[in-house]
Design an enzyme around this catalytic site. Structure first.
Site, PDB file in Angstrom:
ATOM      1  CG  ASP A 193      -3.172   4.334  15.063  1.00 11.14           C
ATOM      2  OD1 ASP A 193      -3.226   5.481  15.515  1.00 11.14           O
ATOM      3  OD2 ASP A 193      -4.117   3.801  14.461  1.00 11.14           O
ATOM      4  CG  ASN A 208     -11.296   6.535  20.501  1.00 13.83           C
ATOM      5  OD1 ASN A 208     -11.292   7.636  21.026  1.00 13.83           O
ATOM      6  ND2 ASN A 208     -10.603   6.279  19.419  1.00 13.83           N
ATOM      7  CG  ASP A 209      -8.177   3.704  19.595  1.00 14.63           C
ATOM      8  OD1 ASP A 209      -9.381   3.504  19.405  1.00 14.63           O
ATOM      9  OD2 ASP A 209      -7.421   4.192  18.737  1.00 14.63           O
TER      10      ASP A 209
HETATM   11  N1  DQQ Z   1      -8.416   5.893  16.903  1.00 15.65           N
HETATM   12  C1  DQQ Z   1      -7.420   6.926  16.979  1.00 15.65           C
HETATM   13  C2  DQQ Z   1      -6.520   6.702  15.823  1.00 15.65           C
HETATM   14  C3  DQQ Z   1      -6.759   5.280  15.476  1.00 15.65           C
HETATM   15  C4  DQQ Z   1      -8.206   5.112  15.727  1.00 15.65           C
HETATM   16  C5  DQQ Z   1      -8.112   8.260  16.966  1.00 15.65           C
HETATM   17  C6  DQQ Z   1      -8.633   3.680  15.921  1.00 15.65           C
HETATM   18  O1  DQQ Z   1      -5.170   6.970  16.165  1.00 15.65           O
HETATM   19  O2  DQQ Z   1      -6.372   5.000  14.161  1.00 15.65           O
HETATM   20  O3  DQQ Z   1      -8.923   8.421  18.097  1.00 15.65           O
HETATM   21  O4  DQQ Z   1      -9.835   3.582  16.626  1.00 15.65           O
END
Ligand code: DQQ
Length: 494
Positions: free
Chosen positions: A165, A43-44
């Site tokens: 975050d 993901n991110d």
């Molecule tokens: N993905 C992370 C978090 C964030 C979220 C967890 C956003 O830190 O808030 O994998 O996609």
């Protein structure tokens, strides 16, 4: 690995064996030039940084399967921003540590020559800021700060529904960061802190508070994930990924004035309205460019992701700017031209309704296409990609001048039923007499469209192996195509 400064372990995970790699290589939906992990879940984007001559991209990664869980930081590096090499996992949860249940998103900074991560450590219900540092040139090994988490609790006077975050910057000898959050019954927010050393932090105030009830000009929900705050072209931008009632929506932004560490929005928008782009991160490179990558979510069922063995990829790197009207502009990073292979060009042509014009020489599932249209008296024009010979499957990119919107229409993108079929649209005003320029990057399951500073990206999963055709079309009247060029794009992997 412990929180006492030991080096991150590199290979405690199930091997991705040759059979797995062969399966990934044969998967017709795996992009060839959009970054993705070797398998499993991504993901991110995290920790973007230029270091010792390389660009580094870290990312949220689950080495145990193509689903969100046991989040680590995957890692890759590139010398040219185009060709990438996978490196070992950079951060893994430490049993008993402040991040025992996940190393969630964060960023990287250069702290006086020491590469430093600020990320969210998850332990039970706690999600708190942690620090890790690296002293090797390729940023392969990371040491976690023994005093993690560096902020022990949320600000006590705020009733928060989320807190995670990080966007960190250095200014006049002081470190600042905003942390994403949501104030219960109010809306999303980004909370400002300052620090002399990245280890001790003082809470200041929210830089901006959203209103979760307000739909206009852009709805920003009840919690902001992955805030990113940065100067751009003489103004400031704050991006926030909209989380509401456990759902992820889109990334919104405000552009405006940031004085006395408080944000006054002047323009609002959605960074990429194509239904896939989320949790982006930006970095400033040594050319002074503000680059952005976002996570492109899958748009197919969890079962389909499980069967595929992988989930998620990154957007192309894009260059941000402020457009003349004060909104956020995005352009494909020019270095992507390094991936251009075989070139297809067609002569300028008139387009007449109702049937599309198939470009016989131009076909493929990894293409860059530039098309320019003189709109003539058409009501709409566009490009169909991933078209089967009988047009049973096709993905339509349509500019409708009556409503001044650009659409990605996935109604006929796939014959399978376990994938998204809806249509995404974005405001796009092309003035009378102005040429419409569509710049499309097609990469198997990714359609990323740039037009006049806008970018919109959708995921598609054609089922037929012969869905490779490209067509141009007009509706409601004739139009003239002044330019059509395409290139086969080669793979980004070194
Ligand atoms: N993905 C992370 C978090 C964030 C979220 C967890 C956003 O830190 O808030 O994998 O996609």
């Amino acid at each position: 690995m412990t929180d006492s400064g030991a080096t991150t372990k590199l290979t405690p995970y199930p091997e991705l064996d040759a059979e797995f790699h062969a399966r990934m290589a044969a998967d017709p939906h795996r992009p060839a030039y959009h970054f993705l992990s070797e398998g499993n879940w991504l993901n991110d984007p995290n920790g973007l940084i230029q270091w010792q001559g390389n660009y580094h991209l870290f990312y949220q990664y689950n080495p145990y399967g193509p689903f969100h869980g046991t989040v680590h930081w995957g890692h890759a590096a590139s010398a040219d921003l185009v060709h990438w090499t996978h490196l070992p996992i950079a951060l893994a949860p430490t049993p008993g540590g402040a991040d025992q249940d996940g190393c969630w998103s964060g960023c990287a900074v250069d702290n006086n020559g020491v590469a430093t991560f600020i990320y969210t450590g998850v332990r039970g219900k706690d999600q708190l800021p942690c620090i890790a540092t690296s002293t090797d040139d390729m940023l392969v090994t990371w040491q976690k700060y023994p005093g993690n988490p560096v902020i022990k609790s949320r600000p006590p006077d705020l009733d928060l529904i989320g807190y995670r975050d990080h966007s960190v910057w250095h200014e006049n000898g002081t470190w600042y960061q905003v942390i994403g959050a949501g104030i219960k019954d109010v809306g999303g927010t980004a909370l400002l802190y300052r620090s002399p050393d990245l280890l001790t932090w003082e809470y200041l105030h929210p830089v901006l508070i959203g209103d979760k009830q307000a739909r206009d000009p852009v709805w920003t929900g009840e919690m902001w994930e992955c805030p990113d705050l940065f100067p751009l072209d003489g103004t400031h931008v704050l991006m926030m990924s909209v989380w509401n009632d456990h759902q992820l929506y889109y990334t919104a932004y405000v552009a405006g004035d940031f004085t006395e560490y408080r944000f006054t929005p002047q323009k609002h928008g959605i960074v990429d309205p194509g239904g896939s782009f989320y949790a982006p991160q930006t970095m400033l490179d040594d050319h002074g460019r503000r680059l952005i990558w976002g996570w492109l979510r899958e748009n197919r069922t969890l079962e389909a992701q499980q069967a595929a063995g992988w989930s998620g990829c990154m957007s192309l790197p894009r260059v941000l700017s402020i457009l003349p009207d004060g909104t956020l502009g995005q352009q494909p990073m020019p270095e992507l031209q390094l991936l251009r292979g075989r070139h297809y060009a067609a002569a300028a042509m008139d387009l007449l309704p109702p049937l599309p014009e198939r470009l016989d020489d131009m076909h493929g599932d990894t293409l860059e296409i530039i098309a320019e249209f003189d709109l003539g008296d058409a009501t709409a024009v566009g490009i169909n990609v991933r078209c089967s010979p009988d047009d049973e499957e096709q993905t339509r990119i349509v500019y409708d001048r009556r409503v001044q919107r650009l659409f990605i229409d996935r109604t006929y993108s796939s014959l399978t039923s376990d994938v998204g079929q809806d249509l995404f649209d974005s405001p796009l005003a092309v003035a009378n007499g102005e040429v419409l320029r569509l710049h499309v990057f097609l990469d198997r399951s990714v359609v990323e469209v740039f037009a006049h500073g806008l970018c919109t990206t959708a995921r598609i999963y054609p089922s037929r192996t012969d869905s490779l055709g490209v067509e141009l079309f007009t509706k409601g009247g004739s139009a003239h195509v002044t330019r059509i060029d395409a290139w086969e794009m080669s793979s980004m992997w070194t």
